[in-house]
Design an enzyme around this catalytic site. Structure first.
Site, PDB file in Angstrom:
ATOM      1  N   TYR A  65      -9.921  -9.686  -7.538  1.00 30.28           N
ATOM      2  CA  TYR A  65      -8.843  -9.796  -8.521  1.00 30.28           C
ATOM      3  C   TYR A  65      -9.002 -11.003  -9.441  1.00 30.28           C
ATOM      4  O   TYR A  65      -8.130 -11.279 -10.256  1.00 30.28           O
ATOM      5  CB  TYR A  65      -7.491  -9.874  -7.810  1.00 30.28           C
TER       6      TYR A  65
ATOM      7  N   ARG B 209      -0.591  -1.615  -7.243  1.00 29.74           N
ATOM      8  CA  ARG B 209      -0.894  -2.704  -6.301  1.00 29.74           C
ATOM      9  C   ARG B 209      -1.906  -3.665  -6.928  1.00 29.74           C
ATOM     10  O   ARG B 209      -1.762  -4.887  -6.813  1.00 29.74           O
ATOM     11  CB  ARG B 209      -1.429  -2.108  -5.000  1.00 29.74           C
TER      12      ARG B 209
ATOM     13  N   LYS C 175      -2.728  -2.367   7.450  1.00 27.54           N
ATOM     14  CA  LYS C 175      -4.051  -1.865   7.766  1.00 27.54           C
ATOM     15  C   LYS C 175      -4.677  -2.666   8.898  1.00 27.54           C
ATOM     16  O   LYS C 175      -4.632  -3.885   8.912  1.00 27.54           O
ATOM     17  CB  LYS C 175      -4.935  -1.960   6.513  1.00 27.54           C
TER      18      LYS C 175
ATOM     19  N   ARG D  99       0.856  -1.185   0.000  1.00 26.39           N
ATOM     20  CA  ARG D  99       0.000   0.000   0.000  1.00 26.39           C
ATOM     21  C   ARG D  99       0.892   1.235   0.000  1.00 26.39           C
ATOM     22  O   ARG D  99       2.033   1.200   0.497  1.00 26.39           O
ATOM     23  CB  ARG D  99      -0.903   0.017   1.231  1.00 26.39           C
TER      24      ARG D  99
ATOM     25  N   HIS E  99      -2.031   2.812  -6.148  1.00 23.63           N
ATOM     26  CA  HIS E  99      -2.970   1.732  -5.871  1.00 23.63           C
ATOM     27  C   HIS E  99      -3.233   0.890  -7.117  1.00 23.63           C
ATOM     28  O   HIS E  99      -3.468  -0.319  -7.022  1.00 23.63           O
ATOM     29  CB  HIS E  99      -4.282   2.285  -5.317  1.00 23.63           C
TER      30      HIS E  99
ATOM     31  N   HIS F 121      -5.168  -8.648   3.267  1.00 25.08           N
ATOM     32  CA  HIS F 121      -6.625  -8.534   3.347  1.00 25.08           C
ATOM     33  C   HIS F 121      -7.157  -9.377   4.501  1.00 25.08           C
ATOM     34  O   HIS F 121      -6.808 -10.552   4.636  1.00 25.08           O
ATOM     35  CB  HIS F 121      -7.277  -9.019   2.049  1.00 25.08           C
TER      36      HIS F 121
END
Length: 309
Positions: free
Chosen positions: A283, A251, A183, A159, A248, A274
């Protein structure tokens, strides 16, 4: 009852304290990100001012919010509802109130948008532009920094906030991975390619010995806004539409291209950090033609002779 922003009453002391307690719990127990906490605070304080007594709101008063939120995008409506649901669940768990009225809140169906796709040719163009810079004699140290930034963005799927805040010694020459706290405060292991480690090693030769960050800027580190500008400028230089390229998006390209190459979805989830596999599943939008070719080449019935009528 019409509610204009200028007509809203001030936040009550009780609601202010309740909101602070709830957000403190989210930060301490669930590791909520700073941006999430800020957004939830805005949503809760706005609702508290509209309802006058958020902590003791009724189902009927919550239903009145639906008309106020009528013109909001589904994603914004979902976030506001989520903030309030969590708040009331916390109030009930803490014994502040005996019930949870949040079932009266709207439940918007939010369709997760597909990520912007950057093809292999576009990525090749970005690296060709970097190689052209690095071929100059002498090489500008900022071009070495650019190389390290892009190698890490596309090669490891970091990120933007994780990348710019990397400590100066985060990458070791003999270790093909780093451990990040990303995150939500979750730790994950991120593989670092040989190319990325080589690019970082070249850039680190130009860092002061006492540098705290790998990509310093003044007394802190490179801002996400500046990283965004750097990536957009590189895209323009590479002949790409700058509006379609960002940190992003790189990414996303990392994730999409790994899946196209046969990567396991669970492994990709771990690399991207995630919490929910459903987030990683966005994805899986691989080219339909590739899927057809894969079935024709790998399906166990391929080698069987076709039936005759």
């Amino acid at each position: 009852m019409p509610w204009g922003a200028e007509d809203l009453p001030p936040l009550s002391v009780e609601d202010a304290r309740s909101i602070d307690r709830y957000l403190a719990m989210l930060a301490a127990e669930r590791g909520a990100a700073r941006n999430t906490l800020l957004a939830y605070r805005r949503d809760l304080e706005e609702a508290a001012r509209r309802l006058a007594r958020l902590t003791h709101a009724t189902g009927e008063s919550l239903r009145a919010l639906e008309s106020v939120w009528a013109d909001l995008a589904p994603s914004s409506l979902a976030r506001k509802s989520s903030a309030l649901r969590g708040f009331f669940a916390f109030m009930e768990a803490e014994g502040v109130r005996p019930d949870n009225p949040s079932s009266c809140l709207p439940k918007p169906a939010v369709r997760r948008p597909l990520p912007k796709i950057l093809g292999h040719e576009a990525v090749d163009a970005l690296f060709a532009a970097i190689d052209a810079r690095l071929a100059k004699d002498p090489v500008n140290p900022l071009d070495m920094r650019l190389s390290a930034l892009i190698e890490l963005l596309y090669g490891s799927g970091l990120r933007a906030s994780e990348l710019v805040s990397l400590p100066a010694r985060a990458l070791a020459a003999d270790r093909p991975f780093i451990i990040l706290r990303g995150k939500g405060g979750r730790e994950r292991l991120v593989p670092i390619s040989d190319r990325a480690r080589a690019a970082v090693a070249r850039w680190r030769e130009h860092l002061p010995e006492d540098a705290l960050y790998l990509f310093p800027a003044g007394k802190s580190f490179l801002s996400r806004v500046r990283l965004f500008q750097i990536v957009r400028a590189l895209a323009a230089e590479a002949g790409l539409d700058p509006s379609k390229v960002s940190p992003h998006v790189l990414r996303h390209a990392f994730a999409t291209h790994l899946l196209e190459g046969g990567a396991d979805l669970r492994a990709l989830q771990a690399m991207l950090g995630h919490a929910d596999i459903a987030t990683t599943q966005i994805y899986t939008h691989v080219d339909a033609a590739r899927l057809v070719a894969l079935v024709n080449a790998r399906h166990p019935l391929v080698d069987l002779a076709p039936r005759r009528a």
